[in-house]
Design an enzyme around this catalytic site. Structure first.
Site: not given
Ligand code: UD1
Length: 368
Positions: A205
């Site tokens: 991820h």
């Molecule tokens: C975040 C953390 C990462 C951690 C990971 C664990 C940061 C910079 N990154 O990454 O360090 O290892 O969490 O899972 O804080 N999305 C959904 N549903 C959700 C959340 C996210 O669909 O509930 C999708 C969205 O498209 C979003 C993308 O995932 O834009 C990324 O989510 P984000 O919270 O920015 O970062 P993670 O990749 O989850």
């Protein structure tokens, strides 16, 4: 004593579980602020339910966004929460945008803050998590380090006086969950009709592996070429990035000769049960590298560095690039058991109790 925890992303809920239990046992007033960084039930609600964590007291509802938008929204929202709650400590966890926002909000308002899992370093400044953890360590007043290696990094950065090694809280929770699920069959074995020890469990991820289309294609193609079934637990970021890059995950999985099986993310007890019965783990997650080590399942990490260097030094984790190195590493034999003298670098499973003691002992000592 009143402690306010700021959490928002999946691995933080795992770390919160033993802390919340220890606070309850010690009669500490605990306010849980959920930033809303993760909002899908499988990334958030199920962790509170399965791990018996108290419901969040405050929900900021920030959701997804670019780093600046997401972190800025959390920061803006935290001001009001901290002014109203005035805790003795703000506790932040790990290295996500929620961690940085919580620490920065606290230090600006002169509320003492503690960073759990302080001192981890990949020394890769391109990683958002590396920036988050370095800045959080320099903002926080008390640095709760999981290992001696982490404490060493903090000392190098001039932060030794604020540092204490408490052990790793994920070890606390893993030990409890492993014992609870050990006798149960692995959910992915049952669902996908896989034999005991006959599959690998994969999670991908990180931005470094998902943001670039060619790299992501190469990671997925490598997983498909491993010589045994690989169950890929698809994080929402992976699914979103595949859609953005025009990669059809189902097509990769159903291509002739492919060993890739795509599965939705698992709840924590199911993840641990599925890892426990796997022959290996392939991941770019920090937490899962360590969980695999603690469960003594060989881990293949698709990253150029790891913060959990002990897993590599003790022979249970290898760092690989996508391609032949990944394919070969995923089928390597089990390493030898580590020497008992060095086999437990992540503590004894009682880190949360030490966090309670340290926060209590230092209450009222922080001066701005
Ligand atoms: C975040 C953390 C990462 C951690 C990971 C664990 C940061 C910079 N990154 O990454 O360090 O290892 O969490 O899972 O804080 N999305 C959904 N549903 C959700 C959340 C996210 O669909 O509930 C999708 C969205 O498209 C979003 C993308 O995932 O834009 C990324 O989510 P984000 O919270 O920015 O970062 P993670 O990749 O989850």
């Amino acid at each position: 004593m009143k402690v306010l925890s700021v959490v928002g992303a999946r691995p933080q809920f795992v770390k919160l579980a033993p802390i919340d239990a220890a606070f309850r046992a010690a009669g500490i007033e605990h306010v849980i602020v959920h930033t809303g960084q993760h909002y899908d039930p499988m990334l958030s609600d199920v962790f509170f339910r399965d791990l018996g964590i108290s419901e969040p007291d405050v929900h900021l509802g920030v959701g997804s966004g670019s780093h600046g938008v997401q972190t800025g929204a959390m920061l803006a929202a935290m001001d009001g929460v901290l002014t109203e709650q005035r805790p003795d400590w703000v506790l932040v966890y790990g290295d996500t945008n929620s961690t940085l926002a919580g620490a920065l909000a606290a230090v600006k308002l002169h509320v003492p803050s503690a960073h759990l899992e302080a001192g981890l370093r990949s020394f890769n400044r391109a990683m958002p998590e590396e920036i988050n953890r370095v800045l959080t360590d320099h903002a926080a007043d008390l640095l709760l380090a999981p290992t001696d290696v982490a404490a060493g990094h903090l000392a190098t950065e001039g932060l030794a006086e604020r540092t204490v090694v408490v052990g790793d809280v994920m070890t606390d929770v893993l030990a409890q969950v492993r014992d609870a699920v050990a006798a149960l069959p692995s959910p992915v074995m049952r669902e996908l009709s896989l034999p005991e020890g006959g599959y690998s469990l994969a999670t991908i991820h990180r931005a470094e592996n998902t943001d670039d289309a060619d790299r992501l294609r190469s990671v997925l193609a490598s997983l498909a070429r491993v010589d045994h079934p690989v169950v890929l637990l698809a994080h929402p970021r992976l699914v979103a990035k595949c859609a953005e890059h025009g990669i059809d995950l189902d097509a990769v999985s159903t291509a002739p000769g492919s060993h890739l099986l795509v599965h939705p993310p698992l709840a924590y007890p199911d993840l641990i049960a599925s890892a426990l019965h796997a022959r290996g783990v392939v991941t770019d997650s920090g937490g899962l590298q360590k969980e695999a080590f603690l469960l003594r399942v060989p881990c293949t990490t698709v990253r150029p560095q790891t913060e959990w260097v002990e897993t590599v030094e003790l022979g249970w984790n290898v760092l690989v690039e996508p391609g032949p190195a990944l394919v070969a590493a995923a089928s390597r034999p089990r390493p030898a058991e580590p020497d008992p003298a060095v086999a437990s670098p992540y503590g004894d499973g009682h880190a949360a109790a030490r966090v309670v003691a340290e926060l209590r002992a230092r209450i009222g000592t922080v001066r701005f």
